[in-house]
Scaffold this motif. Structure first.
Motif, PDB file in Angstrom:
ATOM      1  N   UNK A 109       0.829  -1.202   0.000  1.00 41.58           N
ATOM      2  CA  UNK A 109       0.000   0.000   0.000  1.00 41.58           C
ATOM      3  C   UNK A 109       0.865   1.254   0.000  1.00 41.58           C
ATOM      4  N   UNK A 110       1.947   1.241   0.799  1.00 45.44           N
ATOM      5  CA  UNK A 110       2.837   2.405   0.853  1.00 45.44           C
ATOM      6  C   UNK A 110       3.547   2.611  -0.488  1.00 45.44           C
ATOM      7  N   UNK A 148      13.195   5.071  -9.148  1.00 45.13           N
ATOM      8  CA  UNK A 148      13.937   4.180  -8.265  1.00 45.13           C
ATOM      9  C   UNK A 148      14.630   4.950  -7.151  1.00 45.13           C
ATOM     10  N   UNK A 149      15.289   6.070  -7.492  1.00 44.09           N
ATOM     11  CA  UNK A 149      15.988   6.868  -6.482  1.00 44.09           C
ATOM     12  C   UNK A 149      15.000   7.402  -5.453  1.00 44.09           C
ATOM     13  N   UNK A 150      13.857   7.880  -5.906  1.00 43.92           N
ATOM     14  CA  UNK A 150      12.860   8.424  -4.971  1.00 43.92           C
ATOM     15  C   UNK A 150      12.330   7.343  -4.040  1.00 43.92           C
ATOM     16  N   UNK A 158      12.613   7.242  -0.047  1.00 42.96           N
ATOM     17  CA  UNK A 158      11.405   7.454   0.752  1.00 42.96           C
ATOM     18  C   UNK A 158      11.072   6.269   1.647  1.00 42.96           C
ATOM     19  N   UNK A 159      11.354   5.046   1.196  1.00 35.37           N
ATOM     20  CA  UNK A 159      10.971   3.844   1.941  1.00 35.37           C
ATOM     21  C   UNK A 159      12.220   3.085   2.367  1.00 35.37           C
ATOM     22  N   UNK A 160      12.472   3.075   3.668  1.00 29.94           N
ATOM     23  CA  UNK A 160      13.653   2.383   4.192  1.00 29.94           C
ATOM     24  C   UNK A 160      13.506   0.869   4.143  1.00 29.94           C
ATOM     25  N   UNK A 161      12.277   0.385   4.001  1.00 34.29           N
ATOM     26  CA  UNK A 161      12.065  -1.060   4.015  1.00 34.29           C
ATOM     27  C   UNK A 161      12.452  -1.728   2.704  1.00 34.29           C
ATOM     28  N   UNK A 176      14.267  -5.064   2.625  1.00 34.94           N
ATOM     29  CA  UNK A 176      15.564  -4.917   3.275  1.00 34.94           C
ATOM     30  C   UNK A 176      15.648  -5.905   4.427  1.00 34.94           C
ATOM     31  N   UNK A 177      16.705  -6.668   4.485  1.00 36.38           N
ATOM     32  CA  UNK A 177      16.898  -7.655   5.549  1.00 36.38           C
ATOM     33  C   UNK A 177      17.583  -6.994   6.735  1.00 36.38           C
ATOM     34  N   UNK A 178      16.930  -7.089   7.894  1.00 34.44           N
ATOM     35  CA  UNK A 178      17.525  -6.538   9.101  1.00 34.44           C
ATOM     36  C   UNK A 178      18.714  -7.387   9.524  1.00 34.44           C
ATOM     37  N   UNK A 179      19.803  -6.769   9.939  1.00 32.89           N
ATOM     38  CA  UNK A 179      20.941  -7.548  10.419  1.00 32.89           C
ATOM     39  C   UNK A 179      20.579  -8.277  11.697  1.00 32.89           C
TER      40      UNK A 179
END
Length: 414
Positions: free
Chosen positions: A123-124, A149-151, A155-158, A178-181
């Motif tokens: 949705x985001x 892609x850059x935007x 904008x979305x850290x996930x 994005x995989x959390x460490x």
């Protein structure tokens, strides 16, 4: 077939030839290379054929030595059609308008294909694309894939990966979460590996730390399996004492779960009546045009089936038109009573699903279950054996200052 279409582009005439010397007429045409097509003898002094406009003019210039008369029966082909339609301005204007509309529609996005993996808020993502002006009806030429892609990555850290691809009037959105460490890498602290649940160790791979248990040992939840404290080894250390590391290991063990599932013996069973009703609607972009008058199909118990079919011209070009189809199938319900044996398969499936949701990493190896009737319900009690990874990293709490320090050896003469 193809040759007929080619000849129609230049214009064709259906002619009737009458005369006493038809054979002489055919010989003269063959000598002058005038081609006649689909010749048919109607009578002893009459024949019919098709001839091109160019050959007909050549035929009219031949000397009248065959004592035959030629009559035009029908005119066919593109030149005669254009002559007939040359003053129909509304038709030509509509044709030009249709060509312009088709071209304009082919330059816009009408289908958005997106697959959002776990960890990505679809949705985001679609809301950000809408803020950029990208959606149904957007011109393909206005989409800058690199800028989008850059935007989105900013904008979305996930997001770990984002890309948009335009193929005809279809926009494909590709994303990756994005995989959390690991927790120990985020905190950069000292951690032990402890047992997540009870089990019997089958295999262990220790990367850092001191191994506390061996394969075949039974462990309880919370037991330390790999300690962060590492003792010095003479062959590796000539000086120095114990030190702490960030313990890391994979511990695979045989575990067991006890599961209880219940299901009422009485339930409503569907019986289809065979009656059904369907209604349609046409969707043009975001606009829906209903092809029916009533707001609801029917009242009572029914199953509703909805499907949408998009019109594709080819693999890459889709029209902004789709057919919406909604079908309802009526059914009646009847109260039926089952036995525990009849419901056991469904209960076992539910038990497996419940255990799979609790597994950290692993799989179910076997299950033993018994079903019985209790208080008007089927009760399943099952023991489920699994093979899973039970190692969990927890903070140790110790620091290097908490370890005993070795006193330096005294040298002679000091």
């Amino acid at each position: 077939m193809v040759s007929d279409w080619i000849r129609l582009c230049g214009g064709m005439l259906d002619i009737r030839v009458r005369g006493a010397e038809l054979e002489r007429f055919l010989n003269l045409c063959a000598r002058k290379r005038i081609r006649l097509h689909r010749m048919e003898r109607k009578d002893i002094d009459e024949m019919r054929a098709s001839i091109s406009v160019r050959d007909f003019y050549r035929l009219s210039r031949l000397p009248q030595r065959t004592r035959c008369r030629v009559h035009i029966i029908k005119r066919r082909g593109l030149p005669f059609l254009l002559k007939k339609l040359r003053r129909r301005y509304a038709l030509w204007g509509g044709l030009l308008l249709m060509c312009f509309v088709c071209y304009e529609l082919s330059t816009r996005i009408w289908v958005i294909q997106a697959d959002f993996p776990q960890g990505v808020d679809g949705y985001a993502v679609m809301e950000e694309l809408e803020q950029l002006g990208i959606g149904i009806g957007t011109k393909s030429a206005d989409i800058d894939a690199h800028a989008v892609k850059v935007h989105m990555m900013t904008a979305l850290d996930e997001l770990k990966f984002f890309a948009v691809n335009v193929d005809g009037n279809t926009l494909s959105v590709e994303t990756a979460a994005a995989e959390d460490p690991p927790e120990n890498e985020k905190e950069n602290g000292i951690h032990d590996v402890v047992a997540l649940r009870d089990g019997v160790i089958q295999k262990q791979v220790v990367r850092r730390g001191t191994e506390q248990r061996e394969e075949g040992d039974a462990v309880l939840k919370g037991d330390v399996l790999v300690d962060a404290l590492v003792e010095p080894k003479e062959e590796l250390y000539s000086v120095g004492g114990s030190h702490l590391v960030d313990a890391s290991a994979d511990i695979w063990a045989a575990t067991r779960y006890y599961v209880t599932r219940k299901m009422p013996l009485e339930a409503d069973k569907k019986y289809k009546t065979g009656a059904s009703k369907t209604r349609y609607a046409i969707c043009f972009g975001k606009t829906r045009i209903n092809l029916y008058f009533s707001s609801s199909l029917t009242q009572g118990n029914c199953d509703r089936i909805i499907s949408t079919e998009t019109i594709w011209l080819n693999d890459h070009l889709a029209l902004p038109l789709s057919l919406y189809c909604e079908t309802v199938e009526l059914y009646t319900s009847k109260r039926v009573t089952h036995t525990a044996e009849e419901l056991q398969a469904k209960l076992e499936y539910g038990a497996r699903r419940a255990v799979e949701q609790q597994l950290n990493e692993g799989n179910i190896t076997s299950m033993q279950a018994d079903a019985a009737e209790e208080d008007g319900a089927a009760v399943l009690r099952a023991a489920v054996w699994c093979y899973e990874q039970i190692g969990e990293s927890v903070e140790d709490g110790r620091t290097q200052a908490d370890l005993p320090q070795e006193e330096p050896e005294e040298t002679e003469g000091s």
